[in-house]
Design a protein around this motif. Structure first.
Motif, PDB file in Angstrom:
ATOM      1  N   LEU A 149      -6.199   5.550   0.613  1.00  0.00           N
ATOM      2  CA  LEU A 149      -4.861   5.651   1.201  1.00  0.00           C
ATOM      3  C   LEU A 149      -4.469   7.101   1.394  1.00  0.00           C
ATOM      4  CD1 LEU A 149      -2.890   3.210  -1.179  1.00  0.00           C
ATOM      5  CD2 LEU A 149      -4.438   2.628   0.692  1.00  0.00           C
ATOM      6  N   LEU A 180       0.833  -1.208   0.000  1.00  0.00           N
ATOM      7  CA  LEU A 180       0.000   0.000   0.000  1.00  0.00           C
ATOM      8  C   LEU A 180       0.869   1.260   0.000  1.00  0.00           C
ATOM      9  CD1 LEU A 180      -2.820  -0.912   2.559  1.00  0.00           C
ATOM     10  CD2 LEU A 180      -2.839  -1.129   0.071  1.00  0.00           C
ATOM     11  N   ALA A 221       0.727   4.255  -2.624  1.00  0.00           N
ATOM     12  CA  ALA A 221       0.444   5.621  -2.175  1.00  0.00           C
ATOM     13  C   ALA A 221       1.519   6.592  -2.667  1.00  0.00           C
ATOM     14  CB  ALA A 221       0.348   5.659  -0.648  1.00  0.00           C
ATOM     15  N   LEU A 235     -10.207   0.951  -0.474  1.00  0.00           N
ATOM     16  CA  LEU A 235      -9.307   1.578   0.494  1.00  0.00           C
ATOM     17  C   LEU A 235      -9.002   3.002   0.038  1.00  0.00           C
ATOM     18  CD1 LEU A 235      -6.701  -1.323   0.930  1.00  0.00           C
ATOM     19  CD2 LEU A 235      -8.794  -0.899   2.242  1.00  0.00           C
ATOM     20  N   GLN A 248       1.041   2.199   5.759  1.00  0.00           N
ATOM     21  CA  GLN A 248       0.390   3.359   5.139  1.00  0.00           C
ATOM     22  C   GLN A 248      -1.063   3.461   5.573  1.00  0.00           C
ATOM     23  OE1 GLN A 248       2.417   5.356   3.827  1.00  0.00           O
ATOM     24  NE2 GLN A 248       1.025   7.000   3.251  1.00  0.00           N
ATOM     25  N   TYR A 307     -11.023   2.511  10.328  1.00  0.00           N
ATOM     26  CA  TYR A 307      -9.620   2.092  10.319  1.00  0.00           C
ATOM     27  C   TYR A 307      -9.438   0.872  11.213  1.00  0.00           C
ATOM     28  CZ  TYR A 307      -9.027   6.846   8.568  1.00  0.00           C
ATOM     29  OH  TYR A 307      -9.123   7.989   7.835  1.00  0.00           O
ATOM     30  N   HIS A 365      -4.680   3.715   5.896  1.00  0.00           N
ATOM     31  CA  HIS A 365      -5.724   3.480   4.905  1.00  0.00           C
ATOM     32  C   HIS A 365      -7.088   3.345   5.557  1.00  0.00           C
ATOM     33  CE1 HIS A 365      -3.970  -0.447   6.013  1.00  0.00           C
ATOM     34  NE2 HIS A 365      -5.160  -0.962   5.809  1.00  0.00           N
TER      35      HIS A 365
END
Length: 661
Positions: free
Chosen positions: A507, A469, A473, A505, A562, A554, A564
Motif C-alpha cells: 500500500l 486499505l 495505510a 499488497l 488507496q 495494479y 495498492h
DNA sequence: GTTCTAGAAC
DNA sequence: GTTCTAGAAC
C-alpha cells in the motif's frame, strides 16, 4: 474432465462449409492414427448417397458402441445442428469441435473444382451454397458442451490439428478448452444474425475480411441502439502520410502495425480500423499481412475498404471516432481524406477545430468533439474527429523532409502515438462518465491534455467496506496483527482473500492516491519503492518455494480505496478466487504490470488504465490462453496447464521467476 | 471487496 | 435434481 472418469473415446465434430477440407481431415487422421476411428459422412451415408442427420446419429452411436472414436463429417455450422451430436458425449466419451475456418474463396474454389466429391455439389452452384451456409454460421463455444474446441484458419493450422489427432493413442486425452481462436466472438444474439444477413445482402464485397468486419460492426450497431454505454469504441483512421505525402508504404505499414500492437492492450475492448477507399489498396494488404503475422487480434485491429465519412451508412461499420490526415493549417480542402471529412462534416467541424487549435505540427494530433448538429455525428454516429499531421515526403511540396526517412519514421511514429493517445482519451472519458447524456459528454474534454481533474476533484464515493486499505495505510501501527512491514511511504499486508498461493499488497501511505488514475509524475519515486518492496517479498517467497512465479501490478480500476500494488503468484490456486471478475482482474490487460506503469509514468506523466469491460470477458487460461465455459472448469485446466506464458507477459520482466534448475 | 440467494444452465 | 452465475445488500 475429472481424473476419476477415464475417457477413451472421442466424438470430433468437423465444422466448416463444403470445400473446407473436412473429409481430407478425417481421412488423413484415419490413415495414420493408432486409435480406431469411424468417419460418419452425411454425403455418403445412404449407400453412397446423401442421407439424414438421424442416420448420422444412429451410425455414430453404433460406432461408439464398437469402441471407435468418430469424426462427424457434415457442415455442423450452427449450434442447433450440432446439439444432438454434442449429446453423444458422456462418461468416457468426450466431444470435440474442430473448426475449419478457411477463407470463403478457398472453400468455394475447392468445391467448384472438385469432381470426385461425394456430395455432388457442382459448378457455379457451389459458390452460392457456400456463401449461404457461411451466413448462418455460428462458431462453436466450449459452453455448448464441447470439452475441446480447436480453430484452424489456414493450411498450417489444419496440419497442426491433424497431427494432434494422429498422435493420439487409444487411451490418450487432449487438454480441454478452446484453442487457436483468433477473434473473441462475443455473444451472438439472434437479432444480430438477422441484421447481419440483411446488411450482407448489400452489393458490398464478399471478401472474408469485409464479412468479418461487417459482422463485428453490426453487433456493435445493434448495441448502440440499446444505449451508448454499451458502445464498442472504434477508431477508423486512414494511413497517415502515404497518399499525398508519399511516405514509403513498406515502412509506413511496419509503423502502423507496431503502433496498433502497442496500443491495443491499452484501449480496453476498443478497436482500431485502418480504412482506405480503394479495393486494391497496397497499404491495406501490407498492414493486414503484417498484423496477421504478428498474431494481432483481428477482431480488434483490422482493415476496411470504404469511404471514411460513410462507414456506418454505406459500410455497416460503426466507428465513433475517425482520424483525419490533415494539413498544418487544419483547413478544409487539399483533396483526399482531409477534403472529404471537412466536406462531410460541414462548417461545424471547422468551428469546433478552431476552439482546439489553429495549426498543427507534424507528428501531433488534436481531438475535436463534434456537436450533435454535425451531419457526421447524427448520420454516422461519429462523436470525435482526431486531426493528425504526418511527415511530408513529397519532393514537389514545400517543407518536405527531402527523403530523410530517419526523421520521417520518427515523426510518423509520433503521429500514430498522438492519434492513438487521443483516441484513448476519448475512450477513457466516456467510460469514466458512462451515465452522462450525450449532450454533456460532448462539451467535455477533447484535448490531449488531461483536464479532468484540474477543476473538479469530484472524488469518487467509497462505500465503507472499500475503506479498509486506506485505514491500514494511514494507521499501520494499529493493525500489527495483519501488517507484515511498514515504512514512512509503504505498508505491506497479506491480501485478506488471497487469490493465489502467495498474494500480498504493497500500500502507498500517501493521502489522496486512491488508485492508478491518480498517479502522476511526482509519484514516480513512490511507485519505484513499492515495486522494489514487492520484489523483495517475491524473493522471500521464492526462497521458500523456487517454483513460484509472480507478477506485480495494479488493477486499472480498484474496488478498494488507496493505491495498492498486487504481488501475486501465478498459480491462482486459491479458494478465494471465485468469479470471473476475480480471474480477469489478474489475467486480462485490466491488470497493469508495475514495470509498465513505471515506464508510462516516467514517459507520459501518468499511467494508462484499461476499461472495466475487460472484467466481463471470456475466461481464458493465463498460460495457453484457451477459453473455458466456467470457473470450475477453468480452475481445473489451470491446475494442470504447463504451457509457456504468453509472449507479452514474458517480456520486460513482467514475470518474476527463478531460473529453472 | 464478500456474502447471500434466485434462477439460469446443465 | 445439482451446479454455477450474477445481482443486490452490506
Amino acid at each position: 474432465m475429472e481424473d476419476s472418469e477415464k475417457t477413451n473415446q472421442i466424438v470430433v465434430l468437423l465444422i466448416g462449409p463444403p470445400g473446407s477440407g473436412k473429409s481430407t481431415f478425417s481421412d488423413t487422421v484415419m490413415r495414420s492414427s493408432l486409435r480406431p476411428w469411424s468417419r460418419i459422412c452425411q454425403d455418403i451415408i445412404n449407400n453412397g448417397e446423401a442421407g439424414t442427420k438421424a442416420q448420422c446419429l444412429k451410425m455414430a452411436l453404433s460406432s461408439l458402441k464398437e469402441g471407435n472414436s468418430v469424426f462427424i463429417d457434415r457442415c455442423n455450422l450452427d449450434r442447433e445442428q450440432r446439439s444432438e451430436f454434442v449429446k453423444l458425449g458422456g462418461p468416457g466419451i468426450e466431444v470435440h469441435a474442430v473448426v475449419l475456418e478457411l477463407p470463403a474463396q478457398v472453400c468455394i474454389s475447392r468445391s467448384v473444382k472438385r469432381t470426385g466429391h461425394e456430395g455432388n455439389l457442382q459448378g457455379g452452384r457451389a459458390a452460392a451454397v457456400v456463401n449461404r451456409m457461411l451466413q448462418s454460421k455460428e462458431l462453436p463455444k466450449v459452453n455448448e458442451g464441447f470439452s475441446r474446441v480447436m480453430f484452424c484458419y489456414n493450411d498450417a493450422d489444419v496440419e497442426i490439428a491433424v497431427n494432434t489427432y494422429i498422435k493420439l493413442g487409444p487411451m490418450d486425452t487432449l487438454p480441454s478448452g478452446c484453442f487457436g481462436e483468433k477473434k473473441s466472438d462475443t455473444k451472438s444474439q439472434p437479432g444480430i444474425m438477422k441484421f447481419f444477413k440483411k446488411v450482407n445482402a448489400l452489393p458490398a464485397s464478399s471478401s472474408n475480411e469485409a464479412t468479418n468486419a461487417m459482422r463485428k460492426a453490426n453487433e456493435k450497431t445493434e448495441n448502440s441502439r440499446l444505449g451508448s454505454a454499451d458502445i464498442v469504441h472504434t477508431l477508423a483512421f486512414p494511413s497517415i502520410s502515404t497518399a499525398d505525402f508519399q511516405f514509403d508504404l513498406e515502412q509506413a505499414s511496419d509503423i502502423i502495425v507496431e503502433k496498433a500492437e502497442e496500443f491495443l492492450p491499452k484501449v480496453g475492448t476498443a478497436r482500431l480500423v485502418l480504412v482506405d477507399l480503394s479495393h486494391g489498396s497496397k497499404i491495406l494488404s501490407l498492414v493486414k499481412a503484417k498484423a496477421s503475422q504478428k498474431n494481432i487480434d483481428s477482431a480488434r485491429f483490422f482493415t476496411f475498404v470504404g469511404d471514411i465519412t460513410k462507414l456506418r451508412s454505406e459500410g455497416g461499420l460503426h466507428c465513433n471516432v475517425i482520424a483525419n490526415a490533415t494539413n498544418w493549417r487544419l483547413k478544409p480542402g487539399g483533396g483526399g481524406v482531409n477534403a472529404a471529412i471537412f466536406k462531410a462534416a460541414g462548417p461545424d467541424l471547422e468551428t469546433a477545430t478552431r476552439v482546439r487549435a489553429n495549426t498543427l505540427l507534424p507528428g501531433k494530433a488534436v481531438v475535436v468533439p463534434l456537436p450533435s448538429t454535425c451531419p457526421l455525428h447524427n448520420a454516422e454516429g461519429i462523436t470525435h474527429v482526431i486531426h493528425v499531421l504526418g511527415p511530408n515526403m513529397n519532393p514537389n511540396r514545400p517543407d518536405n523532409l527531402n527523403n530523410d526517412y530517419t526523421k520521417g519514421c520518427k515523426t510518423l511514429r509520433e503521429a500514430y502515438t498522438s492519434l492513438f493517445e487521443g483516441f484513448l482519451s476519448v475512450v477513457q472519458d466516456q467510460s469514466k462518465f458512462p451515465k452522462r447524456s450525450n449532450q454533456t459528454a460532448l462539451s467535455d474534454s477533447g484535448s490531449l491534455e488531461d483536464t479532468r481533474d484540474s477543476g473538479k476533484k469530484m472524488s469518487k464515493e467509497w462505500s465503507t467496506w472499500a475503506l479498509a486499505l486506506h485505514t491500514i495505510a494511514m494507521h499501520p501501527e494499529r493493525h500489527e496483527n495483519i501488517v507484515l512491514e511498514f515504512s514512512d511511504n509503504i505498508v505491506v499486508i497479506n491480501d485478506q482473500y488471497p487469490k493465489a498461493r502467495k498474494h500480498v499488497l504493497v500500500l502507498a501511505r500517501q493521502e489522496s492516491l486512491d488508485g492508478l488514475e491518480d498517479v502522476r509524475k511526482e509519484n514516480f519515486q513512490l511507485l519505484q519503492e513499492m515495486h522494489n518492496v514487492g520484489l523483495k517479498w517475491v524473493d522471500r517467497f521464492q526462497n521458500e518455494d523456487a517454483s513460484l512465479i509472480f507478477r506485480l501490478g495494479y488493477h486499472s480500476v480498484p474496488s478498494m480505496r488507496q493505491l495498492h500494488l498486487h504481488v501475486i503468484s501465478q498459480d491462482f490456486d486459491s479458494d478465494s478466487l471465485k468469479n470471473k471478475k476475480h480471474w480477469n482482474s489478474f489475467t486480462s490487460s485490466f491488470f497493469r504490470d508495475s514495470v509498465d506503469v513505471l515506464e508510462e509514468v516516467k514517459s507520459q506523466g501518468k499511467a494508462n488504465v484499461a476499461s472495466e469491460d475487460l472484467l466481463k470477458g471470456e475466461l481464458r487460461c493465463n498460460r495457453c490462453r484457451s477459453a473455458h465455459p466456467n470457473i470450475p472448469k477453468l480452475k481445473s485446466h489451470v491446475r494442470s496447464c504447463r504451457s509457456q506464458f504468453p509472449e507479452h507477459v514474458l517480456q520486460n520482466s513482467r514475470l518474476v521467476a527463478r531460473p529453472e534448475t
